[in-house]
Design an enzyme around this catalytic site. Sequence first.
Site, PDB file in Angstrom:
ATOM      1  N   ARG A  32       0.818  -1.217   0.000  1.00  0.00           N
ATOM      2  CA  ARG A  32       0.000   0.000   0.000  1.00  0.00           C
ATOM      3  C   ARG A  32       0.857   1.274   0.000  1.00  0.00           C
ATOM      4  NH1 ARG A  32      -5.325  -0.291   1.395  1.00  0.00           N
ATOM      5  NH2 ARG A  32      -6.153  -2.353   1.178  1.00  0.00           N
ATOM      6  N   ARG A  36      -2.988   6.887   1.148  1.00  0.00           N
ATOM      7  CA  ARG A  36      -3.439   8.049   1.932  1.00  0.00           C
ATOM      8  C   ARG A  36      -2.432   8.664   2.880  1.00  0.00           C
ATOM      9  NH1 ARG A  36      -8.593   5.310   4.201  1.00  0.00           N
ATOM     10  NH2 ARG A  36      -7.006   3.703   4.258  1.00  0.00           N
ATOM     11  N   ARG A  45      -6.811  12.658  -4.589  1.00  0.00           N
ATOM     12  CA  ARG A  45      -8.039  12.023  -4.114  1.00  0.00           C
ATOM     13  C   ARG A  45      -9.144  13.044  -3.833  1.00  0.00           C
ATOM     14  NH1 ARG A  45     -11.685   9.545  -3.185  1.00  0.00           N
ATOM     15  NH2 ARG A  45     -11.991   7.827  -1.747  1.00  0.00           N
ATOM     16  N   ASP A  82      -7.152  -1.845  -7.217  1.00  0.00           N
ATOM     17  CA  ASP A  82      -7.685  -2.454  -6.002  1.00  0.00           C
ATOM     18  C   ASP A  82      -8.063  -3.897  -6.287  1.00  0.00           C
ATOM     19  OD1 ASP A  82      -8.483  -1.387  -3.156  1.00  0.00           O
ATOM     20  OD2 ASP A  82      -9.966  -2.896  -3.713  1.00  0.00           O
ATOM     21  N   TYR A 160     -15.552 -10.604   0.432  1.00  0.00           N
ATOM     22  CA  TYR A 160     -16.014  -9.228   0.210  1.00  0.00           C
ATOM     23  C   TYR A 160     -17.360  -9.195  -0.510  1.00  0.00           C
ATOM     24  CZ  TYR A 160     -12.126  -6.414   1.874  1.00  0.00           C
ATOM     25  OH  TYR A 160     -11.225  -5.784   2.679  1.00  0.00           O
TER      26      TYR A 160
END
Length: 371
Positions: A32, A36, A45, A82, A160
């Site tokens: 990752r 963020r 973003r 993703d 998921y």
Amino acid sequence: MGETDFPPLKNDLILRAARGEPTERTPVWIMRQAGRYLPEFRQVREQHDFFTICRTPSLATLVTLQPIDRYPTLDAAIIFSDILVIPQALGLEVEMLPGKGPHFPSPLVTPADMARLKSSVDVEKELSYVFEAITMTRKALEGRVPLLGFSGAPWTLMAYMIEGGGSNNLHKSKTWLYRYPVESHELLQKLTDVIIEYLVGQVKAGAQMLQIFESWGGELSPQDFSTYSLPYISQISTRVKSTLQTQSLPIVPMTIFCKGSWYALQTLSNLSYDVISLDWTIDPVHAKQVTGGRVTLQGNMDPSILYGTEEKIKETVTGMIEAFGSNKRYIVNLGHGILPTVDPENVKIFLECVHEVGREVAKRVEGSHKK
Ligand SMILES: Cc1c2[nH]c(c1CCC(=O)O)Cc1[nH]c(c(CCC(=O)O)c1C)Cc1[nH]c(c(CCC(=O)O)c1C)Cc1[nH]c(c(C)c1CCC(=O)O)C2
């Protein structure tokens, strides 16, 4: 795309480590790493929705390169995307809610809902935006570091699709396993077939190494792991590699990350993966013993150490590299993705320390071999 369509690679440390060749320094990248914790990512973003970035090759290239530009110490780039692009390609809607994570407005509830999934998926068409992003990024990297592709593993994606987002105990997806085992296997096989085509497509587009994320592996008992995860992740590596060979594409190294599945380490080391990524609950010496040098190990610092002091980061990195202790078959990484509130300065300290200690340990090992 052929190898000659891209600029020559200047740093192949991670590929060599994956193939079991010695390296003069331990390579490092961070799960990752584009995300963020970087102010430059947050800025992009603010202007674009998460999946718009994934679906716009120029934006995906931009954010994939952000950590590479900021940290010349990184030895690999990972394509910005993703794992949930596969459920989307199968026809399920997925949104990314700010501060909350993924959300499926209409998850699979009972096996009858599988009729809502496309019966056959045109991977080349549905996921063409990922392939374009890979080709564009590979060019933009100008050979600085290898580009990694990735996919979620079947069980994690199935979970998921049924939970509809994050979950504490996965009871909905486990209900499927224990009430509808036949349909569960059907769904897992369907995902496996799409994942294989998707990964081959990534290599065709320019990915130089592949990682499979079984992020929810550790939610399964050892027995359920062997029934519902292992057969499918095993198929993925063998079938991806044989298809690459048949299509005269490069047979790239493949990494498996089964978070929490410590009990499966030995079994995983006997599949056709080149690298096993470890979470931080696994002792490096134990991992080395159990896997017997058959695979390269990757990992495994607790991501929260990056909240510690400079001294704590350095002490942990030193201990970790010394425990994995070799200039062969080791890639430094965290034990899971970097957390969004980490200070980018601490990431710099971590990476620089890995370079320094990695070089020292490699020299020491080389010296002891010469004696
Ligand atoms: C389980 C999983 C997902 N996605 C992924 C996994 C497997 C790895 C793991 O176990 O952490 C994989 C992933 N997701 C993302 C990447 C990009 C490449 C990279 O920098 O590693 C990769 C490799 C971008 C992302 N994926 C996501 C973001 C943040 C989204 C935002 O900006 O709002 C990014 C940069 C969102 C996402 N996507 C997912 C979740 C649970 C979340 C929300 C929580 C979180 O951010 O960790 C699903």
